[in-house]
Scaffold this motif. Structure first.
Motif, PDB file in Angstrom:
ATOM      1  N   PRO A   9       0.950  -1.168   0.011  1.00 45.86           N
ATOM      2  CA  PRO A   9       0.152  -0.141  -0.074  1.00 45.86           C
ATOM      3  C   PRO A   9       1.015   1.270  -0.101  1.00 45.86           C
ATOM      4  O   PRO A   9       1.785   1.411   0.651  1.00 45.86           O
ATOM      5  N   ILE A  10       0.329   2.335  -0.668  1.00 43.63           N
ATOM      6  CA  ILE A  10       1.278   3.352  -0.796  1.00 43.63           C
ATOM      7  C   ILE A  10      -0.136   4.760  -0.766  1.00 43.63           C
ATOM      8  O   ILE A  10      -1.196   4.441  -0.924  1.00 43.63           O
ATOM      9  N   LEU A  11       0.533   5.639  -0.194  1.00 47.03           N
ATOM     10  CA  LEU A  11      -0.394   7.020  -0.252  1.00 47.03           C
ATOM     11  C   LEU A  11       0.143   7.944  -1.188  1.00 47.03           C
ATOM     12  O   LEU A  11       1.417   8.099  -1.169  1.00 47.03           O
ATOM     13  N   THR A  61      -5.892  19.192  -0.962  1.00 48.09           N
ATOM     14  CA  THR A  61      -5.201  18.063  -1.038  1.00 48.09           C
ATOM     15  C   THR A  61      -5.893  16.806  -0.977  1.00 48.09           C
ATOM     16  O   THR A  61      -6.636  16.646  -0.403  1.00 48.09           O
ATOM     17  N   LEU A  62      -5.472  16.040  -2.105  1.00 43.11           N
ATOM     18  CA  LEU A  62      -6.209  14.722  -2.171  1.00 43.11           C
ATOM     19  C   LEU A  62      -5.321  13.615  -1.598  1.00 43.11           C
ATOM     20  O   LEU A  62      -3.835  13.647  -1.910  1.00 43.11           O
ATOM     21  N   THR A  63      -5.571  12.552  -0.913  1.00 41.88           N
ATOM     22  CA  THR A  63      -4.964  11.649  -0.235  1.00 41.88           C
ATOM     23  C   THR A  63      -5.351  10.398  -0.689  1.00 41.88           C
ATOM     24  O   THR A  63      -6.511   9.907  -0.854  1.00 41.88           O
ATOM     25  N   ILE A  64      -4.675   9.762  -1.784  1.00 42.96           N
ATOM     26  CA  ILE A  64      -5.125   8.670  -2.655  1.00 42.96           C
ATOM     27  C   ILE A  64      -4.634   7.404  -2.112  1.00 42.96           C
ATOM     28  O   ILE A  64      -3.330   7.266  -1.794  1.00 42.96           O
ATOM     29  N   ARG A  70      -0.331   0.094  -8.922  1.00 43.54           N
ATOM     30  CA  ARG A  70      -1.160   1.259  -9.684  1.00 43.54           C
ATOM     31  C   ARG A  70      -0.553   2.404  -9.823  1.00 43.54           C
ATOM     32  O   ARG A  70      -1.224   3.308 -10.460  1.00 43.54           O
ATOM     33  N   TYR A  71       0.832   2.972  -9.224  1.00 39.85           N
ATOM     34  CA  TYR A  71       1.387   4.094  -9.257  1.00 39.85           C
ATOM     35  C   TYR A  71       1.165   4.764 -10.722  1.00 39.85           C
ATOM     36  O   TYR A  71       0.863   5.964 -10.806  1.00 39.85           O
ATOM     37  N   ASP A  72       1.854   3.947 -11.451  1.00 38.24           N
ATOM     38  CA  ASP A  72       2.063   4.658 -12.795  1.00 38.24           C
ATOM     39  C   ASP A  72       0.582   5.017 -13.371  1.00 38.24           C
ATOM     40  O   ASP A  72       0.549   6.074 -14.020  1.00 38.24           O
ATOM     41  N   ALA A  73      -0.209   4.337 -13.380  1.00 35.53           N
ATOM     42  CA  ALA A  73      -1.784   4.656 -13.879  1.00 35.53           C
ATOM     43  C   ALA A  73      -2.390   5.650 -13.111  1.00 35.53           C
ATOM     44  O   ALA A  73      -3.095   6.444 -13.672  1.00 35.53           O
ATOM     45  N   VAL A  74      -2.003   5.705 -11.777  1.00 33.49           N
ATOM     46  CA  VAL A  74      -2.577   6.914 -10.962  1.00 33.49           C
ATOM     47  C   VAL A  74      -2.030   8.166 -11.425  1.00 33.49           C
ATOM     48  O   VAL A  74      -2.589   9.131 -11.583  1.00 33.49           O
ATOM     49  N   GLU A  88       1.344  18.562  -8.428  1.00 32.71           N
ATOM     50  CA  GLU A  88       2.235  17.874  -7.279  1.00 32.71           C
ATOM     51  C   GLU A  88       1.422  16.604  -7.039  1.00 32.71           C
ATOM     52  O   GLU A  88       0.422  16.283  -6.918  1.00 32.71           O
ATOM     53  N   ILE A  89       2.528  15.426  -7.266  1.00 36.38           N
ATOM     54  CA  ILE A  89       2.196  14.038  -7.250  1.00 36.38           C
ATOM     55  C   ILE A  89       3.411  13.422  -6.097  1.00 36.38           C
ATOM     56  O   ILE A  89       4.618  13.266  -6.905  1.00 36.38           O
ATOM     57  N   LEU A  90       2.953  13.092  -5.250  1.00 39.91           N
ATOM     58  CA  LEU A  90       4.069  12.699  -4.061  1.00 39.91           C
ATOM     59  C   LEU A  90       3.269  11.195  -3.611  1.00 39.91           C
ATOM     60  O   LEU A  90       2.250  11.307  -3.307  1.00 39.91           O
TER      61      LEU A  90
END
Length: 110
Positions: A9-11, A61-64, A70-74, A88-90
């Motif tokens: 999992p990642i945020l 701010t969006l917390t996804i 799935r990171y590349d597609a996000v 901003e995409i972190l």
């Protein structure tokens, strides 16, 4: 904890300029199963340097919540829908969390 590195999992954090963009982007990410959940925080005030000038803006701010796989597609989805030249995409790894919740994130992003 995770057998497969890509299921970790990642945020992903992203700022957008208004509620409409926040809602549309959140909905698309969840509908496409790129995120299990997206939190759209209350507007905040950002101060930053852009093209040599100090700027300020109201942003949301969006917390996804997603998984590494799935990171590349996000990222691609955010870039395709985002009005900023440089959004901003972190992404940060989730080190610990309630296991059933982390499993839910993984199950919703397949």
């Amino acid at each position: 904890l995770w057998e497969n590195e890509m299921e970790k999992p990642i945020l992903v954090f992203c700022t957008v300029p208004d509620d409409d963009i926040a809602r549309r982007l959140a909905r698309v990410l969840v509908e496409r199963r790129l995120a299990a959940c997206v939190n759209c925080s209350a507007a905040s005030y950002s101060v930053y340097r852009w093209e040599g000038k100090v700027e300020d803006a109201r942003e949301i701010t969006l917390t996804i919540k997603t998984v590494s796989d799935r990171y590349d597609a996000v990222e691609e989805t955010i870039q395709s829908m985002h009005p900023y030249d440089l959004p901003e995409i972190l992404a940060v790894p989730v080190v610990f969390g309630l296991r059933p919740y982390l499993e839910w994130i993984a199950s919703e992003t397949v």
